[in-house]
Motif scaffolding. Structure first.
Motif, PDB file in Angstrom:
ATOM      1  N   GLY A  88      39.860  25.113  48.156  1.00 26.91           N
ATOM      2  CA  GLY A  88      39.314  25.560  46.884  1.00 26.91           C
ATOM      3  C   GLY A  88      39.091  24.442  45.892  1.00 26.91           C
ATOM      4  N   ASN A  89      38.847  23.233  46.385  1.00 25.79           N
ATOM      5  CA  ASN A  89      38.707  22.074  45.520  1.00 25.79           C
ATOM      6  C   ASN A  89      37.283  21.907  44.984  1.00 25.79           C
ATOM      7  OD1 ASN A  89      41.417  20.658  45.549  1.00 25.79           O
ATOM      8  ND2 ASN A  89      41.087  20.932  47.746  1.00 25.79           N
ATOM      9  N   CYS A  90      37.139  21.042  44.000  1.00 25.83           N
ATOM     10  CA  CYS A  90      35.843  20.638  43.427  1.00 25.83           C
ATOM     11  C   CYS A  90      35.120  21.771  42.707  1.00 25.83           C
ATOM     12  CB  CYS A  90      34.918  20.058  44.501  1.00 25.83           C
ATOM     13  SG  CYS A  90      35.634  18.734  45.475  1.00 25.83           S
ATOM     14  N   GLY A  91      35.800  22.883  42.483  1.00 25.62           N
ATOM     15  CA  GLY A  91      35.140  24.035  41.866  1.00 25.62           C
ATOM     16  C   GLY A  91      34.334  24.867  42.827  1.00 25.62           C
ATOM     17  N   PHE A  92      34.381  24.525  44.143  1.00 20.28           N
ATOM     18  CA  PHE A  92      33.536  25.198  45.130  1.00 20.28           C
ATOM     19  C   PHE A  92      34.365  26.156  45.968  1.00 20.28           C
ATOM     20  CE2 PHE A  92      31.402  20.870  44.881  1.00 20.28           C
ATOM     21  CZ  PHE A  92      30.578  21.264  43.850  1.00 20.28           C
ATOM     22  N   THR A  93      34.440  27.394  45.525  1.00 19.34           N
ATOM     23  CA  THR A  93      35.161  28.413  46.275  1.00 19.34           C
ATOM     24  C   THR A  93      34.221  29.564  46.590  1.00 19.34           C
ATOM     25  OG1 THR A  93      35.950  29.401  44.207  1.00 19.34           O
ATOM     26  CG2 THR A  93      37.393  27.815  45.279  1.00 19.34           C
ATOM     27  N   ILE A  94      34.634  30.370  47.560  1.00 16.19           N
ATOM     28  CA  ILE A  94      33.827  31.528  47.952  1.00 16.19           C
ATOM     29  C   ILE A  94      34.472  32.820  47.458  1.00 16.19           C
ATOM     30  CG2 ILE A  94      32.567  30.497  49.846  1.00 16.19           C
ATOM     31  CD1 ILE A  94      34.685  31.407  51.767  1.00 16.19           C
ATOM     32  N   GLY A 153      37.775  28.229  41.904  1.00 17.67           N
ATOM     33  CA  GLY A 153      36.723  27.276  41.604  1.00 17.67           C
ATOM     34  C   GLY A 153      35.876  27.657  40.399  1.00 17.67           C
ATOM     35  N   HIS A 154      35.593  26.663  39.572  1.00 14.43           N
ATOM     36  CA  HIS A 154      34.840  26.865  38.340  1.00 14.43           C
ATOM     37  C   HIS A 154      33.426  27.382  38.607  1.00 14.43           C
ATOM     38  CE1 HIS A 154      33.763  24.967  34.152  1.00 14.43           C
ATOM     39  NE2 HIS A 154      33.480  26.256  34.206  1.00 14.43           N
ATOM     40  N   PHE A 194      43.326  25.685  39.082  1.00 17.78           N
ATOM     41  CA  PHE A 194      41.919  25.690  38.704  1.00 17.78           C
ATOM     42  C   PHE A 194      41.281  24.376  39.109  1.00 17.78           C
ATOM     43  CE2 PHE A 194      38.902  24.446  35.225  1.00 17.78           C
ATOM     44  CZ  PHE A 194      37.872  25.326  35.545  1.00 17.78           C
ATOM     45  N   SER A 195      40.060  24.452  39.682  1.00 13.38           N
ATOM     46  CA  SER A 195      39.338  23.250  40.088  1.00 13.38           C
ATOM     47  C   SER A 195      37.945  23.255  39.484  1.00 13.38           C
ATOM     48  CB  SER A 195      39.246  23.152  41.614  1.00 13.38           C
ATOM     49  OG  SER A 195      38.369  24.139  42.138  1.00 13.38           O
ATOM     50  N   SER A 196      37.424  22.053  39.211  1.00 13.81           N
ATOM     51  CA  SER A 196      36.099  21.939  38.623  1.00 13.81           C
ATOM     52  C   SER A 196      35.498  20.587  38.979  1.00 13.81           C
ATOM     53  CB  SER A 196      36.176  22.097  37.098  1.00 13.81           C
ATOM     54  OG  SER A 196      34.873  22.153  36.516  1.00 13.81           O
ATOM     55  N   THR A 233      51.219  26.235  38.815  1.00 13.48           N
ATOM     56  CA  THR A 233      49.790  25.968  38.962  1.00 13.48           C
ATOM     57  C   THR A 233      49.480  24.494  38.711  1.00 13.48           C
ATOM     58  OG1 THR A 233      49.498  26.724  36.682  1.00 13.48           O
ATOM     59  CG2 THR A 233      49.007  28.292  38.442  1.00 13.48           C
ATOM     60  N   SER A 234      48.282  24.080  39.125  1.00 13.23           N
ATOM     61  CA  SER A 234      47.843  22.692  39.005  1.00 13.23           C
ATOM     62  C   SER A 234      46.351  22.663  38.673  1.00 13.23           C
ATOM     63  CB  SER A 234      48.090  21.919  40.308  1.00 13.23           C
ATOM     64  OG  SER A 234      49.457  21.862  40.622  1.00 13.23           O
ATOM     65  N   LEU A 235      45.849  21.458  38.379  1.00 13.83           N
ATOM     66  CA  LEU A 235      44.431  21.247  38.117  1.00 13.83           C
ATOM     67  C   LEU A 235      43.878  20.215  39.086  1.00 13.83           C
ATOM     68  CD1 LEU A 235      44.446  20.832  34.220  1.00 13.83           C
ATOM     69  CD2 LEU A 235      43.991  22.932  35.508  1.00 13.83           C
ATOM     70  N   GLU A 236      42.615  20.435  39.500  1.00 17.54           N
ATOM     71  CA  GLU A 236      41.908  19.450  40.328  1.00 17.54           C
ATOM     72  C   GLU A 236      40.514  19.297  39.756  1.00 17.54           C
ATOM     73  OE1 GLU A 236      39.067  18.111  43.344  1.00 17.54           O
ATOM     74  OE2 GLU A 236      39.196  20.152  42.530  1.00 17.54           O
ATOM     75  N   PHE A 237      40.026  18.042  39.677  1.00 17.83           N
ATOM     76  CA  PHE A 237      38.773  17.771  38.989  1.00 17.83           C
ATOM     77  C   PHE A 237      38.049  16.616  39.672  1.00 17.83           C
ATOM     78  CE2 PHE A 237      36.471  15.757  35.295  1.00 17.83           C
ATOM     79  CZ  PHE A 237      35.566  16.797  35.102  1.00 17.83           C
ATOM     80  N   ILE A 238      36.701  16.723  39.689  1.00 15.61           N
ATOM     81  CA  ILE A 238      35.873  15.641  40.209  1.00 15.61           C
ATOM     82  C   ILE A 238      35.048  15.081  39.054  1.00 15.61           C
ATOM     83  CG2 ILE A 238      34.245  14.926  41.987  1.00 15.61           C
ATOM     84  CD1 ILE A 238      36.747  16.179  43.122  1.00 15.61           C
TER      85      ILE A 238
END
Length: 573
Positions: A88-94, A153-154, A194-196, A233-238
């Motif tokens: 579910g990284n980079c904001g790209f989830t289904i 994902g955002h 949350f990822s974006s 929870t955590s945050l992931e961002f590109i």
């Protein structure tokens, strides 16, 4: 009586402590005892004499969200000792999805484009029979070989709330509130955070910005703040990564962490001796955030990843001015176009343009043929386009395209990666930096572009054994307890009494990654890059064998990791 006893091995427990001879006992999927346990009764015993017994490796940056439905082993990562993944990284989830079929179709095409997964594979292999993140997680619970957790994902949130307008404009206050509520639903169901992405390389199937790139700073911070209300929870961002971060990105990442009161990890930090200065500048984002009360950590790849380019997919090549018009043609039309001298001339002109954002991939003389699929062309594998041009009396670009056309576009090619001792020394300094964590595999994505899913065995083979820039104890900790601590994974990353029995049994003298090759096993028959491992004898999840002697078992022993249940909140200082 123990369920399982692993005897005679050398324990490297993931804490960084010196290795020691110790037996490991397992009961009810957890480590029951460690020490001299010879003669103790057990239902099953594994002799690990001459081998290292270590915690299972943890990969924090994967894109296995879709593959999980057609390949519950999440191969090939477990072959390389991985027992826990985060998707579910980079904001790209289904997930989540709306009731509008157009939104699901958009997300599928976006994922195919930006993560390099064949569209037909996604359409055939993923059921898309959920709407909420909760339903998505429930669909996977109990089905996988390894432990897996997923972010929200955002881009998916934005598309569900705003529809097609997610690509066009800033969100209203009401729309931001709706996104926050949707994110909260996902976190309540057990998503890990949350990822974006704001990366300028993240474009959708139509060539426009992915939804998260259209978001304002206020929208991003509002969504990050939702994580504050959910433990573990955590945050992931590109970010858009150049030689260094501008003030906007430095301030944004720090503010994201502060808003959420959670660590943020960004992807990806490659390191060579030549880029060590750039790496140091990017690591300063961690110091910048700390001064503002946040925590920002770089995910760093432990090796240089060689790009395997292909005119079949055209990924990355289609960013060259004028190339998308050719590379997005149907297969047969593209084949005819690439054989046409006038088309070739136009492509060369685009590559020579000052607007070419990727000049480093258009140095045709240095390109080497990496893999062909027509047996009649095998003689060209390993040879450079310059060599083939000299032999044929033509240009390097023509020589390359002659092979590509003869091979029905399937040829992969790239520049040879040459690494020095100083490259590995520079990397080790970054690996030891508390502002960095080893990871960034992108496993499950970019299926024909590059292979970094094997970073765990590469680290142990090259970083530890061949170059000796870190000890085995350090290397194992970098693959286990360090990533576990960043995400607050409870009971994972260390082999101690009471921990989950996720275990790798390996031979330190032979552990490594096999050669990368293409394997045609995706739904629809498409190919993907793949590599087996060497020196990995056995991989266990919860004390259950999932890999034995390089082969997957039928066991589906993985846990679906839920935020707040399987994770704890990580302090920022």
């Amino acid at each position: 009586m123990f369920d399982l006893l692993i005897v005679g091995g050398t324990l490297v427990d993931g804490t960084g402590s010196p290795r020691r001879l110790a037996d490991v006992a397992i009961t009810d999927r957890r480590v029951a005892a460690i020490g001299d346990l010879r003669g103790q009764p057990a239902h099953r015993t594994i002799d690990a004499s001459g081998r290292v017994v270590a915690p299972g490796f943890i990969d924090l940056h994967t894109h296995y969200d879709a593959q999980a439905f057609w390949d519950p082993t999440l191969s090939p990562s477990p072959l390389h000792g991985v027992t826990t993944v985060v998707g579910g990284n980079c904001g790209f989830t289904i997930a989540p999805l709306s009731d509008d079929p157009a939104d699901g179709a958009y997300l599928t095409r976006m994922l195919a484009r930006v993560e390099g997964i064949p569209l037909e594979t996604l359409q055939l292999g993923v059921p898309f029979d959920w709407r909420s993140t909760s339903e998505y997680l429930d669909r996977l619970d109990g089905t996988l070989s390894v432990n897996a957790g997923f972010m929200v994902g955002h881009s998916a949130l934005r598309r569900v709330v705003m529809g097609a307008e997610a690509l066009e404009r800033a969100a209203t206050a009401a729309e931001i509130t709706a996104m926050c509520e949707l994110l909260a639903d996902g976190l309540r169901a057990g998503a890990l955070g949350f990822s974006s992405s704001w990366s300028r390389t993240h474009n959708d199937a139509e060539g426009g910005r992915v939804p998260s790139r259209v978001a304002t700073r206020d929208e991003v911070l509002a969504l990050c703040a939702v994580c504050r209300d959910f433990p573990g929870t955590s945050l992931e961002f590109i970010p858009h990564v150049t030689a260094s971060f501008d003030e906007e990105i430095l301030d944004l990442m720090a503010a994201m962490s502060v808003a959420a009161q959670r660590p943020l990890n960004w992807n990806v930090l490659p390191v060579t001796a030549g880029t060590a200065g750039d790496a140091a500048a990017k690591l300063a984002a961690g110091s910048h955030a700390a001064r503002r009360g946040g925590r920002v950590v770089a995910l760093t790849a432990p090796m240089t990843t060689a790009l395997r380019l292909s005119f079949h997919s055209g990924f990355m090549l289609d960013a060259i001015p004028g190339w998308a018009d050719v590379l997005w043609l149907p297969h047969d039309e593209k084949l005819r176009a690439l054989a046409d001298p006038s088309v070739r001339a136009a492509l060369l002109a685009g590559a020579a343009s000052a607007d070419n954002p990727l000049p480093h991939i258009t140095d045709w003389d240095r390109k080497e043929i990496l893999e062909v699929f027509d047996p009649a062309l095998r003689r060209v594998v390993g040879r450079s386009a310059a060599e083939l041009a000299a032999e044929a009396g033509t240009t390097a670009f023509d020589a390359l395209l002659d092979v590509v056309v003869a091979d029905d576009l399937r040829t992969t090619f790239g520049s040879v990666v040459e690494e020095s001792e100083s490259d590995w020394t520079a990397r080790a300094r970054v690996w030891r930096d508390p502002r960095a964590v080893v990871g960034a595999s992108d496993a499950g994505a970019h299926l024909d572009l590059f292979a970094s899913f094997q970073y765990t065995t590469v680290l142990l083979a090259q970083g530890v054994r061949e170059h000796g820039v870190i000890s085995l104890e350090e290397g194992v900790a970098m693959l286990t307890s360090v990533p576990a601590d960043l995400y607050g994974l409870v009971g994972r990353g260390r082999l101690t009494a009471g921990a989950w029995a996720d275990i790798v049994i390996l031979d330190p003298a032979t552990v490594g990654a096999g050669p990368v090759h293409t394997r045609f096993d995706l739904p629809g028959g498409a190919g993907r890059l793949y590599a087996e491992a060497t020196g990995i004898d056995r991989v266990l999840v919860g004390g259950v064998d999932i890999v034995v002697d390089g082969e997957f078992t039928a066991a589906r022993a993985g846990h679906l990791l839920r935020g707040g249940r399987d994770t704890r909140t990580v302090a920022l200082v």
